[in-house]
Design a protein around this motif. Structure first.
Motif, short mmCIF file in Angstrom:
data_model
loop_
_atom_site.label_atom_id
_atom_site.label_comp_id
_atom_site.label_asym_id
_atom_site.label_seq_id
_atom_site.Cartn_x
_atom_site.Cartn_y
_atom_site.Cartn_z
N ALA A 193 0.82 -1.22 0.00
CA ALA A 193 0.00 0.00 0.00
C ALA A 193 0.85 1.26 0.00
O ALA A 193 0.41 2.30 -0.51
CB ALA A 193 -0.92 0.00 1.22
N GLY A 194 2.05 1.18 0.54
CA GLY A 194 2.91 2.35 0.61
C GLY A 194 3.82 2.54 -0.59
O GLY A 194 4.61 3.49 -0.63
N TRP A 333 3.64 -10.18 -5.64
CA TRP A 333 3.42 -9.56 -4.33
C TRP A 333 4.32 -8.37 -4.06
O TRP A 333 4.25 -7.78 -2.99
CB TRP A 333 3.64 -10.60 -3.24
N GLY A 334 5.17 -7.98 -5.02
CA GLY A 334 6.18 -6.97 -4.78
C GLY A 334 7.52 -7.66 -4.54
O GLY A 334 7.58 -8.85 -4.23
N ARG A 335 8.59 -6.92 -4.68
CA ARG A 335 9.91 -7.55 -4.64
C ARG A 335 10.49 -7.64 -3.23
O ARG A 335 11.57 -8.22 -3.03
CB ARG A 335 10.88 -6.81 -5.54
N SER A 336 9.83 -7.09 -2.24
CA SER A 336 10.33 -7.14 -0.86
C SER A 336 9.20 -7.49 0.08
O SER A 336 8.05 -7.66 -0.33
CB SER A 336 10.96 -5.78 -0.48
N GLY A 337 9.53 -7.60 1.36
CA GLY A 337 8.52 -7.98 2.34
C GLY A 337 8.48 -9.47 2.55
O GLY A 337 9.15 -10.25 1.85
N GLN A 371 -9.51 -11.62 -15.51
CA GLN A 371 -8.26 -11.58 -14.75
C GLN A 371 -7.64 -10.18 -14.94
O GLN A 371 -6.60 -10.00 -15.57
CB GLN A 371 -7.33 -12.70 -15.22
N ALA A 372 -8.33 -9.23 -14.35
CA ALA A 372 -8.04 -7.82 -14.60
C ALA A 372 -6.72 -7.38 -14.01
O ALA A 372 -6.10 -6.43 -14.52
CB ALA A 372 -9.18 -6.95 -14.06
N LEU A 373 -6.27 -8.02 -12.92
CA LEU A 373 -4.97 -7.65 -12.37
C LEU A 373 -3.86 -8.03 -13.34
O LEU A 373 -2.91 -7.26 -13.55
CB LEU A 373 -4.75 -8.34 -11.02
N ASP A 374 -3.97 -9.21 -13.94
CA ASP A 374 -3.00 -9.63 -14.94
C ASP A 374 -3.02 -8.69 -16.14
O ASP A 374 -1.98 -8.17 -16.56
CB ASP A 374 -3.31 -11.05 -15.41
N HIS A 375 -4.18 -8.52 -16.73
CA HIS A 375 -4.26 -7.71 -17.95
C HIS A 375 -3.88 -6.26 -17.68
O HIS A 375 -3.09 -5.67 -18.42
CB HIS A 375 -5.67 -7.81 -18.54
N GLY A 376 -4.44 -5.69 -16.61
CA GLY A 376 -4.13 -4.30 -16.31
C GLY A 376 -2.66 -4.07 -16.04
O GLY A 376 -2.05 -3.12 -16.53
N THR A 377 -2.06 -4.96 -15.24
CA THR A 377 -0.64 -4.82 -14.94
C THR A 377 0.20 -5.03 -16.19
O THR A 377 1.24 -4.38 -16.38
CB THR A 377 -0.22 -5.82 -13.85
N GLY A 378 -0.24 -5.92 -17.09
CA GLY A 378 0.48 -6.11 -18.34
C GLY A 378 0.54 -4.84 -19.17
O GLY A 378 1.60 -4.47 -19.70
N TYR A 379 -0.58 -4.13 -19.27
CA TYR A 379 -0.58 -2.88 -20.04
C TYR A 379 0.20 -1.78 -19.30
O TYR A 379 0.85 -0.95 -19.95
CB TYR A 379 -2.01 -2.44 -20.35
N LEU A 380 0.15 -1.78 -17.97
CA LEU A 380 0.97 -0.83 -17.22
C LEU A 380 2.45 -1.07 -17.48
O LEU A 380 3.23 -0.12 -17.69
CB LEU A 380 0.69 -0.95 -15.73
N ARG A 407 0.08 -4.57 -6.10
CA ARG A 407 -0.04 -3.11 -6.09
C ARG A 407 -1.18 -2.66 -7.01
O ARG A 407 -1.91 -1.71 -6.69
CB ARG A 407 1.27 -2.46 -6.53
N THR A 408 -1.36 -3.35 -8.12
CA THR A 408 -2.50 -3.06 -8.98
C THR A 408 -3.81 -3.35 -8.25
O THR A 408 -4.79 -2.61 -8.39
CB THR A 408 -2.42 -3.87 -10.28
#
Length: 479
Positions: A193-194, A333-337, A371-380, A407-408
């Motif tokens: 979130a941050g 999930w992000g590259r850290s944490g 699968q909007a997270l996949d598709h949306g992140t792909g275009y981002l 994050r998406t």
């Protein structure tokens, strides 16, 4: 356009004045309807990607014109107009559902990839690949041939969080279904979130404008001459590189022969690409890979963070070894944490982040209409790579791009403005105008057209998807 695309464009460090080049087509009744603003996410990510492609096209055409002594006009006026059509966007966000080879529809989720009741809630599993299925069954103490009834009985005796840890510990994929409040309190959820929606940063100096030739005219493809090493798997990464292939890039997907892949999936995400197999643990294959890397302009990775480090292919190492390279890193999930090194898929991120309960209920989790997270992140991700190429043309540099499904998901749940549901009156949305057919190596292929559209831009891929893993490990002739 909605405020959402303004936020994406700002995250890409681009000129806000160019947003005036975007126009919208008609609504698509009933498309991507959900409780969350999925249509807004889809529209914004495609719009930003198309505008980034148009900007790169104008930048390269302008450099070519200046080299001929031709100048004039403002940057905004030279950027082609972008059109965002909800029908095209909605169809593309379902592309894996529409793809067919000789009339045969693609397989979707495997029987053990679904929601399951546990003793205290729900879990979501992903077992589409044989090795993930075997790891799930091993974690549950079940024989390799066990079916859904045996899995349901075993999971019904266990706590959701215990299943999550035990299956991940065995190398499988399962997450407990959480509410949004629970995910916000989770260390990974709080960390994500941050973070910014996506990262686009210059990490080092390199001569400009780079080795890619300038376009001969405004009608040429903006990624002509760009070589892309595609080291991604289902679905967001391949969608990003599929978009770069549409725009003229020479995209070579590289997979390990030790990991299986679905030809059905590749029929969808392999449009415009070539595909080869290299085992980086073998010296001869590693040498071939190094030869490819030495001439690459872009490397896109979609493996969990750290998975390629043992081969000296971390994003930092790639950037240090190849000044002028654009390195794009996608993660779940992000590259850290605490979950930074975990595998993940769209369906699992929906379950963990509160989306599944928001779209369903505590009595039965639900899912987004695509699968909007996949598709949306792909275009981002594709948009960020395109913007990095534009910046490299203008001022050189080595560039790093990062995006994450989680994050998406946060953007969708908490930061997108409320977009009214698509209209449900009148004739329902029909995908047929945005589907195409052509002959390919595997027969007659039906597929969704790309929603990335701008004046003078390409409307289809130069080649259909071929048979996965059967191309030579080399760049296209003449490049």
């Amino acid at each position: 356009m909605e405020k959402a695309v303004h936020g994406v464009w700002a995250a890409l460090g681009a000129d806000a004045a160019l947003l005036e080049r975007i126009t919208r087509g008609p609504d698509a009744p009933g498309a991507l309807t959900a409780r969350l603003p999925v249509m807004g996410l889809a529209r914004a990510t495609v719009a930003a990607c198309a505008l980034a492609a148009a900007e790169l096209s104008a930048t390269r055409a302008d450099r070519a014109a200046r080299a001929r002594g031709v100048t004039g006009g403002t940057q905004k006026a030279r950027v082609p107009r972008v059109r965002v059509d909800d029908g095209a966007v909605a169809t593309a966000f379902h592309s894996e559902r529409y793809v067919q080879a000789d009339g045969r529809a693609a397989a979707t989720f495997a029987p053990l990839s679904r929601f399951w009741r546990t003793s205290d809630g729900w879990v979501r599993t992903h077992a589409n690949y044989p090795h993930h299925r075997e790891r799930l069954l091993t974690a549950l103490g079940l024989p390799s041939g066990a079916g859904a009834d045996a899995v349901a009985a075993e999971l019904g005796r266990r706590r959701a969080l215990d299943v999550e840890e035990e299956v991940y510990g065995a190398g499988g994929l399962a997450v407990a279904v959480r509410s949004g409040t629970e995910w916000a309190a989770h260390p990974q959820g709080a960390l994500v979130a941050g973070q910014p929606l996506l990262t686009l940063e210059r990490t080092g100096g390199a001569p400009g404008p780079g080795p890619v030739p300038d376009l001969p005219g405004p009608g040429a493809q903006p990624c002509a001459g760009v070589r892309v090493l595609d080291m991604t798997r289902v679905l967001a990464g391949p969608i990003a590189t599929r978009t770069l292939a549409l725009l003229g890039a020479d995209v070579l997907r590289v997979d390990s022969p030790r990991l299986p892949e679905s030809q059905d999936v590749h029929n969808d995400t392999g449009m415009g690409k070539r595909s080869t197999l290299l085992d980086l643990a073998r010296s001869v294959d590693r040498e071939a890979f190094e030869d490819l890397l030495a001439r690459a302009d872009v490397v896109v990775t979609g493996y969990r963070p750290g998975a390629l480090d043992r081969f000296g292919l971390s994003v930092e190492a790639l950037a240090a070894r190849r000044p002028g390279l654009v390195v794009a890193e996608l993660s779940a999930w992000g590259r850290s944490g605490p979950w930074g090194g975990r595998r993940g898929f769209d369906s699992l991120v929906q379950a963990a982040s509160g989306i599944a309960l928001h779209e369903g209920s505590p009595l039965r989790p639900g899912a987004l209409p695509a699968q909007a997270l996949d598709h949306g992140t792909g275009y981002l991700l594709a948009a960020a790579v395109l913007r990095a190429l534009t910046e490299r043309h203008l001022d050189g540099g080595t560039w790093l791009v990062r995006a994450a499904l989680a994050r998406t998901a946060h953007w969708l749940r908490h930061e997108l403005e409320e977009v009214p549901p698509t209209a449900t009156g009148g004739e329902p949305y029909a995908p047929e105008p945005w589907l195409a057919e052509r002959a390919g190596p595997l027969g007659r292929l039906r597929y969704a057209r790309s929603p990335v559209m701008y004046e003078g831009g390409p409307r289809d891929w130069a080649r259909p998807a071929g048979r996965w893993g059967t191309d030579l490990a080399c760049w296209a002739a003449g490049r």
